[in-house]
Design a protein around this motif. Structure first.
Motif, PDB file in Angstrom:
ATOM      1  N   UNK B  33       0.845  -1.193   0.000  1.00 59.26           N
ATOM      2  CA  UNK B  33       0.000   0.000   0.000  1.00 59.26           C
ATOM      3  C   UNK B  33       0.878   1.240   0.000  1.00 59.26           C
ATOM      4  N   UNK B  34       0.410   2.238  -0.728  1.00 56.44           N
ATOM      5  CA  UNK B  34       1.203   3.456  -0.866  1.00 56.44           C
ATOM      6  C   UNK B  34       0.292   4.668  -0.689  1.00 56.44           C
ATOM      7  N   UNK B  35       0.821   5.695  -0.101  1.00 59.42           N
ATOM      8  CA  UNK B  35       0.157   6.995  -0.059  1.00 59.42           C
ATOM      9  C   UNK B  35       0.891   7.939  -0.995  1.00 59.42           C
ATOM     10  N   UNK B  42      -0.052  18.594 -11.115  1.00 57.40           N
ATOM     11  CA  UNK B  42       1.186  17.818 -11.055  1.00 57.40           C
ATOM     12  C   UNK B  42       0.886  16.327 -10.915  1.00 57.40           C
ATOM     13  N   UNK B  43       1.909  15.531 -11.135  1.00 58.81           N
ATOM     14  CA  UNK B  43       1.751  14.102 -10.951  1.00 58.81           C
ATOM     15  C   UNK B  43       1.820  13.722  -9.483  1.00 58.81           C
ATOM     16  N   UNK B  44       1.380  12.514  -9.139  1.00 59.96           N
ATOM     17  CA  UNK B  44       1.446  12.062  -7.740  1.00 59.96           C
ATOM     18  C   UNK B  44       2.877  11.951  -7.239  1.00 59.96           C
ATOM     19  N   UNK B  45       3.038  12.287  -5.992  1.00 59.05           N
ATOM     20  CA  UNK B  45       4.355  12.230  -5.352  1.00 59.05           C
ATOM     21  C   UNK B  45       4.306  11.198  -4.237  1.00 59.05           C
ATOM     22  N   UNK B  46       5.234  10.262  -4.256  1.00 55.75           N
ATOM     23  CA  UNK B  46       5.300   9.210  -3.239  1.00 55.75           C
ATOM     24  C   UNK B  46       5.521   9.817  -1.854  1.00 55.75           C
ATOM     25  N   UNK B  47       4.721   9.357  -0.878  1.00 61.37           N
ATOM     26  CA  UNK B  47       4.900   9.820   0.498  1.00 61.37           C
ATOM     27  C   UNK B  47       5.477   8.718   1.363  1.00 61.37           C
ATOM     28  N   UNK B  48       4.753   7.608   1.434  1.00 58.01           N
ATOM     29  CA  UNK B  48       5.164   6.518   2.301  1.00 58.01           C
ATOM     30  C   UNK B  48       4.442   5.246   1.855  1.00 58.01           C
TER      31      UNK B  48
END
Lengths: 117, 112
Positions: B33-35, B42-48
């Motif tokens: 799972x990713x947030x 803008x494009x999605x930015x990886x958080x955690x």
């Protein structure tokens, strides 16, 4: 590291024309790239999965003859919207998985805003 | 938050407070799972991210909690800042397909 670029960032075209969008992984090799479409105030919807050197796998409901995907190298995938119509106006986003470092994580490009008049 | 069609759920937070964003996922076979954070245009930015063999994972100012029993994921942002204003998406990945399925998104508005 893990930077993905897209070109162009914004494109406006006339109805009936074709538009090509490029997705590049700048500092890693991407054996798999993904193409998403996002309408305003909605989530990302996967359109297709692209593997280097093979045909793309399209999600249900996505016309493969309308959205042509080519993944000719480990750093470049292209999406061509053929005979574009106003309903194709959307935000198109690509992502790439880096191999072998992290096969699950997808790194996203900045997106391409397509407006069809 | 879950998608409600064309209207994104909105969380208004006072600057400095903690934020909690919730997500219900659908597939019990999902194991990763990713947030992501997405700013306008803008494009999605990886958080955690978190794998299904964990219940909690912490990053810088962010914590992800996973409850597999009820298929629920949450993102906690500590000391929310104006730069945290964005739309947040959870995504689930089934290992066999390596495809991400995105949730509907939650808009976070940070009030000064």
């Amino acid at each position: 590291g893990a930077v993905v670029s897209q070109h162009p960032s914004r494109v406006i075209c006339k109805s009936g024309t074709s538009v090509k969008i490029e997705c590049r992984s700048l500092d890693f090799q991407a054996t798999t790239m993904f193409w998403y479409r996002q309408f305003p105030k909605q989530s990302l919807m996967l359109m297709a999965t692209s593997n280097e050197g093979s045909k793309a796998t399209y999600e249900q409901g996505v016309e493969k003859d309308k959205f042509l995907i080519n993944h000719a190298s480990l750093t470049l995938s292209t999406l061509t919207v053929t005979s574009a119509h106003p309903e194709d106006s959307s935000f198109y986003i690509c992502s790439a998985s880096s191999q072998p470092r992290d096969t699950d994580t997808q790194y996203f490009g900045p997106g391409t805003r397509l407006t069809v008049l | 938050g879950e998608s409600v069609g064309l209207h994104l759920p909105t969380l208004s937070v006072q600057e400095g407070d903690n934020s909690i964003i919730n997500c219900a996922y659908s597939n019990s076979a999902s194991d990763y799972f990713i947030w992501y954070k997405q700013e306008s245009g803008k494009g999605p930015q990886f958080i955690i991210d978190i794998r299904s063999n964990m219940d909690k994972r912490q990053g810088q100012r962010v914590t992800v909690l996973l409850n597999k029993t009820v298929k629920h994921l949450s993102l906690q942002i500590a000391a929310t800042q104006p730069g945290d204003s964005a739309v947040y998406f959870c995504a689930e990945n089934i290992a066999a397909g390596n495809k991400l399925t995105f949730g509907g998104g939650t808009r976070v508005l940070v009030k000064p």
